[in-house]
Write a protein that holds these residues in place. Sequence first.
Motif, PDB file in Angstrom:
ATOM      1  N   ASP A   1      29.456 -15.801  -1.165  1.00  0.00           N
ATOM      2  CA  ASP A   1      30.583 -14.913  -1.419  1.00  0.00           C
ATOM      3  C   ASP A   1      31.719 -15.775  -1.975  1.00  0.00           C
ATOM      4  O   ASP A   1      32.218 -16.663  -1.289  1.00  0.00           O
ATOM      5  N   MET A   2      32.090 -15.511  -3.216  1.00  0.00           N
ATOM      6  CA  MET A   2      33.047 -16.365  -3.929  1.00  0.00           C
ATOM      7  C   MET A   2      34.420 -15.687  -4.053  1.00  0.00           C
ATOM      8  O   MET A   2      35.239 -16.085  -4.891  1.00  0.00           O
ATOM      9  N   SER A   3      34.651 -14.643  -3.258  1.00  0.00           N
ATOM     10  CA  SER A   3      35.853 -13.819  -3.453  1.00  0.00           C
ATOM     11  C   SER A   3      37.151 -14.633  -3.415  1.00  0.00           C
ATOM     12  O   SER A   3      38.095 -14.357  -4.171  1.00  0.00           O
ATOM     13  N   GLU A   4      37.202 -15.633  -2.544  1.00  0.00           N
ATOM     14  CA  GLU A   4      38.414 -16.454  -2.439  1.00  0.00           C
ATOM     15  C   GLU A   4      38.727 -17.116  -3.798  1.00  0.00           C
ATOM     16  O   GLU A   4      39.885 -17.226  -4.215  1.00  0.00           O
ATOM     17  N   HIS A   5      37.667 -17.533  -4.481  1.00  0.00           N
ATOM     18  CA  HIS A   5      37.840 -18.213  -5.775  1.00  0.00           C
ATOM     19  C   HIS A   5      38.263 -17.231  -6.866  1.00  0.00           C
ATOM     20  O   HIS A   5      38.968 -17.590  -7.807  1.00  0.00           O
TER      21      HIS A   5
ATOM     22  N   ILE B   1      41.820  -8.155  -3.503  1.00  0.00           N
ATOM     23  CA  ILE B   1      40.671  -8.948  -3.021  1.00  0.00           C
ATOM     24  C   ILE B   1      40.793  -9.145  -1.505  1.00  0.00           C
ATOM     25  O   ILE B   1      39.845  -8.940  -0.757  1.00  0.00           O
ATOM     26  N   LYS B   2      42.019  -9.496  -1.063  1.00  0.00           N
ATOM     27  CA  LYS B   2      42.258  -9.748   0.374  1.00  0.00           C
ATOM     28  C   LYS B   2      41.916  -8.518   1.207  1.00  0.00           C
ATOM     29  O   LYS B   2      41.437  -8.627   2.327  1.00  0.00           O
TER      30      LYS B   2
ATOM     31  N   ILE C   1      37.632  -5.478  -3.804  1.00  0.00           N
ATOM     32  CA  ILE C   1      36.793  -6.092  -4.839  1.00  0.00           C
ATOM     33  C   ILE C   1      36.407  -7.482  -4.325  1.00  0.00           C
ATOM     34  O   ILE C   1      37.169  -8.099  -3.572  1.00  0.00           O
ATOM     35  N   GLY C   2      35.256  -7.934  -4.733  1.00  0.00           N
ATOM     36  CA  GLY C   2      34.830  -9.278  -4.354  1.00  0.00           C
ATOM     37  C   GLY C   2      33.982  -9.865  -5.457  1.00  0.00           C
ATOM     38  O   GLY C   2      33.724  -9.226  -6.486  1.00  0.00           O
ATOM     39  N   TRP C   3      33.555 -11.103  -5.232  1.00  0.00           N
ATOM     40  CA  TRP C   3      32.791 -11.816  -6.267  1.00  0.00           C
ATOM     41  C   TRP C   3      31.695 -12.616  -5.579  1.00  0.00           C
ATOM     42  O   TRP C   3      31.958 -13.243  -4.543  1.00  0.00           O
ATOM     43  N   ALA C   4      30.485 -12.575  -6.150  1.00  0.00           N
ATOM     44  CA  ALA C   4      29.362 -13.284  -5.515  1.00  0.00           C
ATOM     45  C   ALA C   4      28.567 -14.077  -6.530  1.00  0.00           C
ATOM     46  O   ALA C   4      28.519 -13.718  -7.714  1.00  0.00           O
ATOM     47  N   LEU C   5      27.955 -15.140  -6.029  1.00  0.00           N
ATOM     48  CA  LEU C   5      27.051 -15.968  -6.837  1.00  0.00           C
ATOM     49  C   LEU C   5      25.662 -15.889  -6.195  1.00  0.00           C
ATOM     50  O   LEU C   5      25.531 -16.076  -4.983  1.00  0.00           O
ATOM     51  N   PHE C   6      24.661 -15.573  -7.023  1.00  0.00           N
ATOM     52  CA  PHE C   6      23.294 -15.453  -6.514  1.00  0.00           C
ATOM     53  C   PHE C   6      22.344 -16.332  -7.317  1.00  0.00           C
ATOM     54  O   PHE C   6      22.479 -16.432  -8.548  1.00  0.00           O
ATOM     55  N   VAL C   7      21.400 -16.922  -6.630  1.00  0.00           N
ATOM     56  CA  VAL C   7      20.303 -17.608  -7.308  1.00  0.00           C
ATOM     57  C   VAL C   7      19.028 -17.009  -6.751  1.00  0.00           C
ATOM     58  O   VAL C   7      18.852 -16.944  -5.527  1.00  0.00           O
ATOM     59  N   CYS C   8      18.153 -16.513  -7.627  1.00  0.00           N
ATOM     60  CA  CYS C   8      16.903 -15.972  -7.111  1.00  0.00           C
ATOM     61  C   CYS C   8      15.719 -16.357  -7.968  1.00  0.00           C
ATOM     62  O   CYS C   8      15.878 -16.756  -9.128  1.00  0.00           O
ATOM     63  N   LYS C   9      14.559 -16.246  -7.325  1.00  0.00           N
ATOM     64  CA  LYS C   9      13.311 -16.637  -7.997  1.00  0.00           C
ATOM     65  C   LYS C   9      12.498 -15.388  -8.274  1.00  0.00           C
ATOM     66  O   LYS C   9      12.369 -14.522  -7.406  1.00  0.00           O
TER      67      LYS C   9
END
Length: 276
Positions: free
Chosen positions: A215-219, A261-262, A266-274
């Motif tokens: 969860d990258m919301s802070e960034h 955001i606080k 709204i939020g922001w996420a980074l995902f890596v999947c196979k």
Amino acid sequence: MKKFTEKQTRNFYNSDDMIYRSFWDKKGNCHWGYFPRKNISFLQSMTELNKKMLKLSNITEKSNVLDLGCGNGVNSFFINQKTDAAVTGIDLSDTRIENAKKVLSEKNRKVKNQIQFLQGSATKLPFRNKTFSNVWSQAAIYHIHDKEKALKEVARVLKKDGIFIFDDLIKPNKNISNEAKKLVYERLLFDTDFNFVSYQQELNNLGFRILYAEDMSEHLGLTYLKLADMAEEKIKNGENREFHIAYKKLIYAYRKTWKIIKQGDIGWALFVCKKL
Ligand SMILES: C[S@@+](CC[C@H](N)C(=O)[O-])C[C@H]1O[C@@H](n2cnc3c(N)ncnc32)[C@H](O)[C@@H]1O
């Protein structure tokens, strides 16, 4: 919530390039930043995100990478430069693909043989099944109106065990404020049903195994505060006067976005999947 069409998104990205280049990044990079330290510059934070993603992506000189929603192609060049991988960038915006092709035309023969750019939509990818070893995407998937179709297309064009690395906006709360609707969702012409957990469930349903999720919301919040300061600086210095009215609206929206955001609208996420 208003519904937007792919045509509106295409027009938006065909027409707004100059204003974002004028304060976001003059090379045309247009994604959010990752701040391992709070005092780094915004440009540095975009590079930090690229570095972080590259580390997690498993891309090597043997990879064949799709940069989905590549915009002006800055990050396709970054991936190629750091790894020597072959990269195909695809984007909905004709203007941005033309810009990327122009930069490519000035590169040496080796780079020209390794990179290509195409105009097209993530919902109908012009590639055969199992073409790519990696799909990479930054700040683009939230714009796609039929997200399920696009995610299925990613699964189709990825080889078995291929890696899909991307960031996307999420909606932590179902019921969001009118301010969030207006200043985030409608301003960026999108909506989403996914929160941090349900997004991962959807990826599992589509045949991906999650390798990493953050969860990258802070960034995202820090990004918008930095961007507001940068646009304000332009006004103070009397630079780019033709954009000052637009800057004022963006500064207002960006500073409010921090609060939005606080409160979890709204939020922001980074995902890596196979791909299984
Ligand atoms: C915020 S920009 C990010 C561009 C680039 N990834 C970057 O990091 O600089 C979002 C990009 O998504 C593209 N886009 C939106 N909808 C798309 C779709 N359906 N298929 C492909 N690209 C799309 C837009 O044209 C725009 O260039």
